[in-house]
Design an enzyme around this catalytic site. Structure first.
Site, PDB file in Angstrom:
ATOM      1  N   PRO A 112       0.812  -1.218   0.000  1.00  0.00           N
ATOM      2  CG  PRO A 112      -0.279  -1.242   2.056  1.00  0.00           C
ATOM      3  CD  PRO A 112       0.640  -2.027   1.199  1.00  0.00           C
ATOM      4  CD  GLU A 113       3.416   2.812  -4.057  1.00  0.00           C
ATOM      5  OE1 GLU A 113       3.467   3.961  -4.523  1.00  0.00           O
ATOM      6  OE2 GLU A 113       3.845   1.825  -4.653  1.00  0.00           O
TER       7      GLU A 113
END
Ligand SMILES: [Zn+2]
Length: 273
Positions: free
Chosen positions: A2-3
């Site tokens: 996840p960014e």
């Protein structure tokens, strides 16, 4: 992994569920993730009311009515799902909170690189991870001049600068690859050459790539914030990431995959210079 856009989506999902609600129960499936979960976290969380969650880089901060802040990081593989009754906890469910009206937010993290901490409000700014974070790429502080100041004199690749959380917070491998492709800049280009028009193009590309992804996340939220829905992972239209061997969507040349400091980068050798 996840960014920023995925974390922002999770934050919004949790906001819909938790804002203004009291935490009535918690579940701790194991004592440690990347680091130990604070031992008495349940005592501090139970009975506290959640204020609107915030995001800083890849961290989610949930301010509480008792002047504490719940800090969450999704790590490599963390996700939240929402259930409307006590969940059947699965093997990788390591942490969960119940809110008034029996809604649960369940944190699942198979690789256990996630991170859960509880801070005193006044210590948030000096927290060992938060204090090191660079600018928010979607804020007005992230300008071509700022980027050029970060790259000035640096012999490393521009990709390394984009991944450096102390310079720009929240960008990872996927969005760095996508932004460089959109800006027509090679990921291997020496950082110090990024200034002027190039810096402007890259800053604009980063902002538009992130905004578009957040929008896609928002759409997924409307579909998934319902019982059993996992939030924060959504289908997006990636232009270059994970497309090695396929034709570049701009010029038709073959998209290449390279390793940079152990991280995979995807790029088009013709479009990106
Ligand atoms: Zn191309």
């Amino acid at each position: 992994m996840p960014e920023l856009p995925e974390v922002e989506t999770v934050k919004r999902g949790i906001a819909l569920l938790a804002t203004g609600k009291k935490i009535t129960n918690i579940f701790v499936g194991r004592k440690d993730l990347r680091w130990p979960i604070p031992k008495y976290i349940g005592k501090d969380l139970k009975g506290a009311i959640c204020r609107p969650p915030k995001r800083r880089g890849k961290y989610i901060l949930i301010p509480l009515s008792n002047k504490k802040i719940l800090l969450l990081h999704l790590g490599m593989s963390g996700s939240f799902r929402i259930t409307s009754n006590r969940p059947n906890f699965q093997k990788h469910d390591h942490f969960a909170m119940e809110f008034e009206e029996n809604d649960w937010a369940v944190f699942c993290d198979p690789r256990r690189f996630g991170y859960i901490d509880l801070l005193n409000e006044e210590h948030a700014k000096s927290h060992r991870f938060l204090k090191e974070l660079g600018v928010e790429p979607l804020s007005s502080d992230f300008t071509p001049d700022y980027l050029a100041a970060q790259t000035a004199g640096k012999n490393c690749s521009i990709k390394a600068i984009l991944l450096d959380q102390t310079k720009i917070a929240g960008i990872g491998n996927i969005y760095a690859s996508e932004a460089l492709f959109k800006a027509r800049i090679s990921p291997k280009r020496q950082a110090k050459t990024i200034k002027g028009k190039r810096a402007e193009r890259l800053v604009n590309s980063i902002k538009s790539i992130l905004l578009r992804a957040i929008e896609a996340g928002g759409t997924s939220l409307r579909n998934h914030v319902q019982p059993g829905g996992e939030i924060g992972y959504f289908v997006q239209s990636l232009q270059v990431y994970s497309r090695s061997g396929e034709p570049c969507l701009k010029c038709g040349a073959v998209v290449k995959q390279i390793k940079q400091s152990g991280r995979t980068t995807f790029h088009c050798g013709l479009c990106q210079r």
